[in-house]
Design a protein around this motif. Structure first.
Motif, PDB file in Angstrom:
ATOM      1  N   THR A   1      11.515   9.226  -2.926  1.00  0.00           N
ATOM      2  CA  THR A   1      10.346  10.118  -2.202  1.00  0.00           C
ATOM      3  C   THR A   1       9.492   8.798  -1.664  1.00  0.00           C
ATOM      4  O   THR A   1       8.474   9.247  -1.103  1.00  0.00           O
ATOM      5  N   ALA A   2       9.618   7.715  -1.797  1.00  0.00           N
ATOM      6  CA  ALA A   2       8.725   6.752  -1.617  1.00  0.00           C
ATOM      7  C   ALA A   2       8.338   6.700   0.061  1.00  0.00           C
ATOM      8  O   ALA A   2       9.508   6.819   0.771  1.00  0.00           O
ATOM      9  N   GLY A   3       7.307   6.661   0.503  1.00  0.00           N
ATOM     10  CA  GLY A   3       6.767   6.564   1.858  1.00  0.00           C
ATOM     11  C   GLY A   3       6.819   8.207   2.596  1.00  0.00           C
ATOM     12  O   GLY A   3       6.740   8.191   3.569  1.00  0.00           O
ATOM     13  N   LEU A   4       7.441   8.950   1.558  1.00  0.00           N
ATOM     14  CA  LEU A   4       7.668  10.418   2.469  1.00  0.00           C
ATOM     15  C   LEU A   4       6.305  11.241   2.261  1.00  0.00           C
ATOM     16  O   LEU A   4       5.764  10.916   1.417  1.00  0.00           O
ATOM     17  N   SER A   5       6.167  12.015   3.077  1.00  0.00           N
ATOM     18  CA  SER A   5       4.986  13.063   2.960  1.00  0.00           C
ATOM     19  C   SER A   5       5.086  14.040   1.831  1.00  0.00           C
ATOM     20  O   SER A   5       6.397  13.953   1.439  1.00  0.00           O
ATOM     21  N   THR A   6       4.100  14.729   1.563  1.00  0.00           N
ATOM     22  CA  THR A   6       4.435  15.711   0.461  1.00  0.00           C
ATOM     23  C   THR A   6       5.355  16.671   0.870  1.00  0.00           C
ATOM     24  O   THR A   6       6.355  17.109   0.069  1.00  0.00           O
ATOM     25  N   ARG A   7       5.291  16.905   2.203  1.00  0.00           N
ATOM     26  CA  ARG A   7       6.093  18.260   2.632  1.00  0.00           C
ATOM     27  C   ARG A   7       7.703  17.571   2.674  1.00  0.00           C
ATOM     28  O   ARG A   7       8.670  18.436   2.308  1.00  0.00           O
ATOM     29  N   ASP A   8       7.973  16.605   3.143  1.00  0.00           N
ATOM     30  CA  ASP A   8       9.482  15.985   3.322  1.00  0.00           C
ATOM     31  C   ASP A   8      10.012  15.764   1.968  1.00  0.00           C
ATOM     32  O   ASP A   8      11.054  16.078   1.708  1.00  0.00           O
ATOM     33  N   ALA A   9       8.977  15.277   1.219  1.00  0.00           N
ATOM     34  CA  ALA A   9       9.834  14.932  -0.478  1.00  0.00           C
ATOM     35  C   ALA A   9       9.793  16.334  -0.942  1.00  0.00           C
ATOM     36  O   ALA A   9      10.901  16.444  -1.716  1.00  0.00           O
ATOM     37  N   ALA A  10       9.151  17.382  -0.868  1.00  0.00           N
ATOM     38  CA  ALA A  10       9.429  18.763  -1.390  1.00  0.00           C
ATOM     39  C   ALA A  10      10.713  19.368  -0.637  1.00  0.00           C
ATOM     40  O   ALA A  10      11.478  20.038  -1.414  1.00  0.00           O
ATOM     41  N   GLU A  11      10.764  18.899   0.581  1.00  0.00           N
ATOM     42  CA  GLU A  11      12.212  19.525   1.468  1.00  0.00           C
ATOM     43  C   GLU A  11      13.391  18.690   0.689  1.00  0.00           C
ATOM     44  O   GLU A  11      14.536  19.350   0.478  1.00  0.00           O
ATOM     45  N   LEU A  12      13.066  17.432   0.321  1.00  0.00           N
ATOM     46  CA  LEU A  12      14.242  16.697  -0.546  1.00  0.00           C
ATOM     47  C   LEU A  12      14.774  17.582  -1.817  1.00  0.00           C
ATOM     48  O   LEU A  12      15.616  17.369  -2.262  1.00  0.00           O
ATOM     49  N   SER A  13      13.703  17.845  -2.417  1.00  0.00           N
ATOM     50  CA  SER A  13      14.140  18.673  -3.626  1.00  0.00           C
ATOM     51  C   SER A  13      15.201  19.914  -3.581  1.00  0.00           C
ATOM     52  O   SER A  13      15.970  20.141  -4.300  1.00  0.00           O
ATOM     53  N   VAL A  14      14.697  20.584  -2.281  1.00  0.00           N
ATOM     54  CA  VAL A  14      15.784  21.728  -2.263  1.00  0.00           C
ATOM     55  C   VAL A  14      17.189  21.233  -1.672  1.00  0.00           C
ATOM     56  O   VAL A  14      18.072  21.629  -2.205  1.00  0.00           O
ATOM     57  N   LYS A  15      17.255  20.133  -1.044  1.00  0.00           N
ATOM     58  CA  LYS A  15      18.610  19.449  -0.729  1.00  0.00           C
ATOM     59  C   LYS A  15      19.188  18.879  -2.059  1.00  0.00           C
ATOM     60  O   LYS A  15      20.403  19.112  -2.281  1.00  0.00           O
ATOM     61  N   ALA A  16      18.457  18.355  -3.019  1.00  0.00           N
ATOM     62  CA  ALA A  16      18.860  17.816  -4.021  1.00  0.00           C
ATOM     63  C   ALA A  16      19.676  19.033  -4.949  1.00  0.00           C
ATOM     64  O   ALA A  16      20.530  18.912  -5.723  1.00  0.00           O
ATOM     65  N   MET A  17      18.860  20.172  -4.939  1.00  0.00           N
ATOM     66  CA  MET A  17      19.359  21.469  -5.796  1.00  0.00           C
ATOM     67  C   MET A  17      20.563  21.889  -5.308  1.00  0.00           C
ATOM     68  O   MET A  17      21.719  22.091  -6.022  1.00  0.00           O
ATOM     69  N   LYS A  18      20.896  21.979  -3.931  1.00  0.00           N
ATOM     70  CA  LYS A  18      22.205  22.173  -3.290  1.00  0.00           C
ATOM     71  C   LYS A  18      23.270  21.415  -3.464  1.00  0.00           C
ATOM     72  O   LYS A  18      24.336  21.488  -3.679  1.00  0.00           O
ATOM     73  N   GLN A  19      22.923  20.055  -3.446  1.00  0.00           N
ATOM     74  CA  GLN A  19      23.774  18.703  -3.878  1.00  0.00           C
ATOM     75  C   GLN A  19      24.494  18.898  -5.292  1.00  0.00           C
ATOM     76  O   GLN A  19      25.583  18.731  -5.461  1.00  0.00           O
ATOM     77  N   MET A  20      23.812  19.278  -6.172  1.00  0.00           N
ATOM     78  CA  MET A  20      23.826  19.436  -7.529  1.00  0.00           C
ATOM     79  C   MET A  20      25.091  20.452  -7.493  1.00  0.00           C
ATOM     80  O   MET A  20      25.987  20.567  -8.418  1.00  0.00           O
ATOM     81  N   SER A  21      24.687  21.658  -6.786  1.00  0.00           N
ATOM     82  CA  SER A  21      25.622  22.964  -6.876  1.00  0.00           C
ATOM     83  C   SER A  21      27.108  22.607  -6.448  1.00  0.00           C
ATOM     84  O   SER A  21      27.949  22.843  -6.939  1.00  0.00           O
ATOM     85  N   ASP A  22      26.936  21.863  -5.339  1.00  0.00           N
ATOM     86  CA  ASP A  22      28.165  21.418  -4.601  1.00  0.00           C
ATOM     87  C   ASP A  22      28.627  20.468  -5.490  1.00  0.00           C
ATOM     88  O   ASP A  22      30.123  20.486  -5.614  1.00  0.00           O
ATOM     89  N   ASP A  23      28.189  19.312  -6.085  1.00  0.00           N
ATOM     90  CA  ASP A  23      28.871  18.542  -6.855  1.00  0.00           C
ATOM     91  C   ASP A  23      29.712  19.119  -8.099  1.00  0.00           C
ATOM     92  O   ASP A  23      30.838  18.603  -8.485  1.00  0.00           O
ATOM     93  N   VAL A  24      29.315  20.282  -8.474  1.00  0.00           N
ATOM     94  CA  VAL A  24      29.787  20.586  -9.645  1.00  0.00           C
ATOM     95  C   VAL A  24      30.876  21.987  -9.503  1.00  0.00           C
ATOM     96  O   VAL A  24      31.389  22.649 -10.370  1.00  0.00           O
ATOM     97  N   GLY A  25      31.099  22.190  -8.226  1.00  0.00           N
ATOM     98  CA  GLY A  25      32.254  23.146  -7.530  1.00  0.00           C
ATOM     99  C   GLY A  25      31.763  24.426  -7.585  1.00  0.00           C
ATOM    100  O   GLY A  25      32.456  25.470  -7.819  1.00  0.00           O
ATOM    101  N   ILE A  26      30.403  24.608  -7.348  1.00  0.00           N
ATOM    102  CA  ILE A  26      30.112  26.178  -7.047  1.00  0.00           C
ATOM    103  C   ILE A  26      30.210  26.540  -5.800  1.00  0.00           C
ATOM    104  O   ILE A  26      30.443  25.805  -5.142  1.00  0.00           O
ATOM    105  N   PRO A  27      30.676  27.862  -5.661  1.00  0.00           N
ATOM    106  CA  PRO A  27      31.033  28.202  -4.298  1.00  0.00           C
ATOM    107  C   PRO A  27      30.093  28.001  -3.188  1.00  0.00           C
ATOM    108  O   PRO A  27      28.985  27.993  -3.696  1.00  0.00           O
ATOM    109  N   GLN A  28      30.148  28.057  -2.082  1.00  0.00           N
ATOM    110  CA  GLN A  28      29.151  27.672  -0.864  1.00  0.00           C
ATOM    111  C   GLN A  28      28.251  28.835  -0.607  1.00  0.00           C
ATOM    112  O   GLN A  28      27.103  28.763  -0.241  1.00  0.00           O
TER     113      GLN A  28
END
Length: 395
Positions: free
Chosen positions: A315-342
């Motif tokens: 999150t270095a150099g990101l605004s608070t909002r952009d860093a927050a958005e990144l957390s949501v993408k990371a949640m989706k990535q975890m779900s995808d990585d372990v094979g949860i349906p889309q």
């Protein structure tokens, strides 16, 4: 936060590590259990060398009599808890030992509730509705998962209405819990992913809950870090003992956290999905997580930005909002990585049910602690986004 008072609840005794299951007989005698009902499912009962066989061996060695109920189903139904109650009374049992994952523990809790607080459990849905103590309860856990072996939550499905409801009470907390990671080495990949994602959700929702406190924050942070470094490995190789151990540690921490800081709309909505379509709870939670938290993000962007860091995002150099958005993408990535349906469409969700499901989600005991206060229309829109797989939705 410093001026707010809060309580902290968990079982009196929690055993963790290899071979702790051998202590069950000893603890049963200490609790003066003369004849517990063992609440489990057929698969675990028949698993050679598994948790049920080891539990019974420990009870035999301690001279404790018992009777086995093996009818636990996923998303435990009212009929299941009534079957346990009938067996309990027929056999003159005096206590309950649950062996399994969240379904076994919730079945045992549900049976205990109706044994001492009245036969109609639907009238007891809500928070701290129980006047009487349950029979003595021990929980032997076999999934890194729900945290039900530690918590005051009992989630039951009304099979007639397809609605899940929650009875939340300190009286539901087992007296003793057992977590042995070696019992989880043969848990199938799909179940490992589903239960692991449930633990992931249960470490995120309490962190952003309106009821969070410094103790639960620390548990959530450590749980998220453990899951981030271990869940993918546990799914990829179920015999990775380090990954299994870290996942059990994480699910225990997450269980303690949400037992006290509560959850939010992910669980409130997942209960509707699971009840309506009899879908696995962990899968429902995983499917809804990024969409609900995308909706919640504006309620506390700083905490969501912190979540991104805990999940290992840069999150270095990101605004608070952009860093927050990144957390949501990371949640989706975890779900995808372990094979949860889309999408929730893949588990049978039908948009014609969304309005009723949204209405019931807002009545769920978990809804009150969500960081953003929503309307029925908001919840319908989140269900629709999860149905379409559209993480770019907006309000």
């Amino acid at each position: 936060m410093a001026e707010r008072s809060y309580d902290f609840l968990m079982p009196s005794v929690n055993f963790f590590g290899p071979s702790v299951i051998e202590k069950i007989g000893e603890r049963a005698k200490m609790l003066d259990m003369k004849k517990p009902v063992i609440v489990t499912d057929k698969f675990l009962e028949n698993l050679e060398g598994g948790a049920v066989k080891q539990t019974l061996a420990s009870l035999d060695a301690a001279g404790v009599d018992y009777v086995v109920y093996n009818g636990v189903e996923p998303n435990p139904k009212i009929r299941n808890i009534k079957e346990v109650k009938a067996l309990f009374e027929k056999e003159n049992a005096d206590s309950i030992i649950t062996v399994g994952g969240g379904s076994a523990h919730d079945t045992g809790k549900g049976a205990g509730i109706i044994l001492t607080n009245g036969d109609d459990i639907t009238q007891l849905a809500g928070i701290e509705t129980l006047d009487n103590a349950l029979p003595p309860l021990i929980a032997v856990n076999t999934t890194a998962g729900t945290g039900s072996e530690l918590t005051r939550h009992a989630v039951i499905t009304n099979e007639e209405t397809h609605l899940k409801f929650v009875v939340v009470s300190w009286r539901n907390i087992p007296l003793v819990s057992f977590n042995d990671p070696s019992l989880m080495l043969d848990v199938p990949k799909g179940l490992t992913a589903a239960t692991g994602m449930d633990a992931f959700v249960q470490s995120i929702e309490p962190y952003v809950s309106v009821d969070h406190n410094p103790i639960t924050d620390s548990q959530c942070i450590e749980a998220i870090k453990l899951i981030e470094t271990s869940l993918r490995e546990a799914v990829a190789n179920g015999h990775n003992m380090d990954a299994r151990t870290h996942m059990v540690e994480a699910e225990m921490l997450a269980g303690m956290a949400f037992n006290n800081a509560n959850l939010g709309y992910v669980h409130a909505m997942a209960h509707q999905l699971g009840g309506q379509y009899d879908a696995p709870h962990g899968v429902c939670c995983a499917l809804l997580l990024p969409y609900v938290e995308k909706y919640n993000l504006i309620a506390d962007p700083t905490r969501f930005a912190e979540l991104a860091e805990f999940m290992g995002e840069n999150t270095a150099g990101l605004s608070t909002r952009d860093a927050a958005e990144l957390s949501v993408k990371a949640m989706k990535q975890m779900s995808d990585d372990v094979g949860i349906p889309q999408t929730i469409k893949e588990i049978g969700a039908d948009p014609k049910d969304f309005e009723l499901m949204a209405e019931n989600a807002l009545k769920d005991g978990n809804a009150a602690s969500n960081p953003r206060v929503g309307t029925k229309e908001d919840i319908v829109k989140i269900f629709q986004a999860a149905y379409d797989g559209n993480l770019d939705f907006s309000f």
